[in-house]
Design a protein around this motif. Structure first.
Motif, PDB file in Angstrom:
ATOM      1  N   ASP A   1       7.673  76.658 -42.240  1.00 47.45           N
ATOM      2  CA  ASP A   1       6.521  75.751 -41.942  1.00 47.45           C
ATOM      3  C   ASP A   1       6.682  74.544 -42.964  1.00 47.45           C
ATOM      4  O   ASP A   1       7.361  74.436 -43.512  1.00 47.45           O
ATOM      5  CB  ASP A   1       4.936  76.371 -42.189  1.00 47.45           C
ATOM      6  CG  ASP A   1       3.519  75.840 -41.868  1.00 47.45           C
ATOM      7  OD1 ASP A   1       3.879  74.047 -41.361  1.00 47.45           O
ATOM      8  OD2 ASP A   1       2.824  75.694 -41.174  1.00 47.45           O
TER       9      ASP A   1
ATOM     10  N   ALA B   1       5.611  70.239 -44.601  1.00 43.65           N
ATOM     11  CA  ALA B   1       4.434  69.708 -45.192  1.00 43.65           C
ATOM     12  C   ALA B   1       5.621  68.299 -45.521  1.00 43.65           C
ATOM     13  O   ALA B   1       6.368  68.958 -46.515  1.00 43.65           O
ATOM     14  CB  ALA B   1       3.129  70.404 -46.016  1.00 43.65           C
TER      15      ALA B   1
ATOM     16  N   ARG C   1      -0.495  71.457 -43.182  1.00 42.00           N
ATOM     17  CA  ARG C   1       0.519  72.218 -42.824  1.00 42.00           C
ATOM     18  C   ARG C   1       1.121  70.807 -41.584  1.00 42.00           C
ATOM     19  O   ARG C   1       0.289  71.113 -40.915  1.00 42.00           O
ATOM     20  CB  ARG C   1       0.670  73.565 -42.392  1.00 42.00           C
ATOM     21  CG  ARG C   1       0.590  74.124 -43.541  1.00 42.00           C
ATOM     22  CD  ARG C   1      -0.250  75.988 -43.425  1.00 42.00           C
ATOM     23  NE  ARG C   1       0.355  76.449 -45.176  1.00 42.00           N
ATOM     24  CZ  ARG C   1       0.872  77.399 -45.264  1.00 42.00           C
ATOM     25  NH1 ARG C   1       1.768  78.027 -44.339  1.00 42.00           N
ATOM     26  NH2 ARG C   1       0.252  78.128 -46.337  1.00 42.00           N
TER      27      ARG C   1
END
Length: 190
Positions: A80, A82, A105
């Motif tokens: 993921d 960010a 996220r």
């Protein structure tokens, strides 16, 4: 040598490196980041004996680049991502010793917005084969990269080798970032 043998050798070499040399290399990598092209750079927070430091991330942000950092998923799968907003926005990750962004996220497919992806590696060979730690997070993630995105492995200069074992799922690096060479292309033309 097998991948496991390469990992053992390079991990031992990294552990034996003097703290002063690690600091010098981190400063050199941050300085080399001043020449990294692109508006969106996917990077990572080095941990353990990985070359580099948060200085490199701050250098990218100081150039008004959007910096994306990975978040290790709870289950095997792609990373993921960010946005990196500075050192104060980092917190402990799922893996011991790893810092990750604590902000919103953005999803695994956010990687496709990156012009350039800085990838941790233990070694890279002349053909762009990258040796990672073996968990497969980047192998599962790089399929989401935009076509033409630069795939740049970050290694120490001594971790550039002639040949590494390769598997069909391995993504080839288009370049490397090292403390002494800065950004250098892969594959190497002999």
């Amino acid at each position: 040598m097998s991948k496991a043998e390469w990992r053992t050798r390079i991990t031992a070499e990294r552990r034996s490196q003097a703290t002063e040399e690690r600091s010098r290399e981190a400063l050199s990598l941050a300085a080399a980041a001043a020449g990294i092209p692109g508006e969106v750079v996917a990077a990572y927070v080095p941990f353990g004996t990985e070359p580099g430091s948060i200085l490199l991330l701050d250098q990218l942000r100081d150039q008004d680049k959007r910096v994306l950092l990975p978040i290790v998923p709870d289950e095997p799968g792609p990373l993921d991502w960010a946005a990196y907003e500075g050192p104060s926005t980092l917190g402990p990750g799922r893996l011991r010793g790893l810092l990750e962004p604590v902000g919103r996220r953005l999803g695994a497919d956010t990687l496709e917005t990156a012009d350039l992806i800085l990838i941790p590696a233990l070694a890279v060979d002349d053909e762009g084969v990258r040796l990672g730690r073996g968990a497969g997070y980047y192998d599962r993630s790089l399929g989401s990269a935009a076509p033409g995105a630069a795939l740049i492995a970050v290694v120490r200069d001594g971790e550039l080798v002639r040949e590494l074992p390769a598997e069909p799922h391995d993504f080839r690096m288009t370049g490397v970032l090292t403390p002494d060479r800065g950004v250098a292309p892969r594959p190497v033309i002999h």
